[in-house]
Scaffold this active site. Structure first.
Site, PDB file in Angstrom:
ATOM      1  N   ASP A   1     -20.436 -42.721 -56.719  1.00  0.00           N
ATOM      2  CA  ASP A   1     -19.380 -41.516 -57.252  1.00  0.00           C
ATOM      3  C   ASP A   1     -18.579 -42.306 -58.382  1.00  0.00           C
ATOM      4  OD1 ASP A   1     -19.177 -40.058 -55.037  1.00  0.00           O
ATOM      5  OD2 ASP A   1     -17.660 -40.389 -54.070  1.00  0.00           O
TER       6      ASP A   1
ATOM      7  N   MET B   1      -4.875 -36.862 -56.283  1.00  0.00           N
ATOM      8  CA  MET B   1      -5.407 -35.884 -56.863  1.00  0.00           C
ATOM      9  C   MET B   1      -4.458 -34.786 -57.056  1.00  0.00           C
ATOM     10  SD  MET B   1      -8.995 -35.437 -54.857  1.00  0.00           S
ATOM     11  CE  MET B   1      -8.571 -35.988 -53.245  1.00  0.00           C
TER      12      MET B   1
ATOM     13  N   LYS C   1     -17.904 -36.838 -59.612  1.00  0.00           N
ATOM     14  CA  LYS C   1     -17.108 -35.522 -59.694  1.00  0.00           C
ATOM     15  C   LYS C   1     -15.962 -35.804 -60.743  1.00  0.00           C
ATOM     16  CE  LYS C   1     -17.956 -33.919 -54.953  1.00  0.00           C
ATOM     17  NZ  LYS C   1     -18.500 -35.301 -54.362  1.00  0.00           N
TER      18      LYS C   1
END
Length: 268
Positions: free
Chosen positions: A41, A170, A63
């Site tokens: 990641d 987030m 991502k």
């Protein structure tokens, strides 16, 4: 890459912590060194990838906010494909695989396809990144509980007031809406807020405000992900917070230093 083995390989979902290579567990580091394939990641300890044997296959599936170049179903398929070829696969994740990291989905997919899978816990950013700024998520007499959320849909149902810490992961893109929603509840607009960007990273930065002001301050400073938003009275315990500094400047007696200085320079 090919590995000749007579049996199916393995998958280890390894939590790498918030990004500092020193915060991965001993077991996680050992499994990384033994891996044939590493599926990594963006927010894991990326510098450790440079120390791997040249023969290790590294697959980057990182991502960005709003941009997922490798969909989750393809990541799942990669794990099974390489394990079926007899390889030792490490899925290197930031934080902890089971804390908003889709580790449960990946483990379930591997098991449903007959692949042995083991989860190696990691230090979640929800707790470690506030600590990098000297903020405890709980503190006796200040907060005895916390909630971790990623969106603002659940905010109206959260328990407590400013004495119950809220951690937004987030949450930068929806910060204005989240702050306004929390301010309408028992916390009120004066509830302290901190945003810690790039926790434990070279660009760590802290922005302090309140629920009424934090969205505007974040926009002025150009706050960006990755970042953790901390809402609650514990924010004022940070050695970087103006209220903490004012207390130190006064002659009021204190019971002792309870909050360690941050390990990296942070800007307030």
């Amino acid at each position: 890459m090919s590995v000749a083995r007579d049996r199916v390989g393995t998958v280890h979902l390894v939590g790498g912590g918030p990004g500092d290579p020193g915060l991965i567990t001993v077991l996680g580091r050992r499994l990384l060194d033994e891996a044939d394939v590493v599926i990594a990641d963006r927010l894991g300890p990326r510098s450790l990838l440079d120390e791997l044997d040249p023969g290790v296959l590294v697959i980057d599936v990182g991502k960005l906010p709003g941009h997922h170049p490798v969909p989750q179903d393809e990541i799942n398929a990669l794990l099974v494909e390489h394990a079926r070829a007899g390889r030792r696969v490490v899925r290197l994740k930031g934080g902890d695989p089971y804390v908003l990291g889709r580790g449960g989905e990946e483990a379930a997919y591997c098991r449903s396809n007959g692949i042995p899978v083991e989860v190696i816990p990691g230090v979640t950013s929800a707790i470690s990144v506030p600590a990098a700024a000297g903020i405890p998520v709980t503190h006796r007499g200040v907060a005895n509980g916390f909630t971790v959320v990623t969106g603002h849909e659940l905010l109206p149902s959260l328990p407590g007031g400013s004495d119950h810490t809220v951690l937004l992961l987030m949450g930068i893109s929806g910060l204005a809406a989240s702050a306004a929603m929390l301010a309408e509840g028992p916390r009120g607009g004066d509830c302290p807020v901190a945003i810690i960007e790039d926790g434990y990273g070279p660009n760590q930065r802290v922005t302090f405000g309140s629920l009424a002001t934090i969205a505007g301050l974040a926009a002025e400073r150009g706050v960006r992900s990755p970042a953790v938003v901390v809402v609650g009275d514990v924010v004022t315990l940070s050695p970087l917070h103006p209220r903490y500094r004012n207390q130190l400047a006064s002659d009021e007696p204190r019971s002792g230093r309870l909050i360690p200085e941050p390990s990296r320079k942070a800007l307030s």
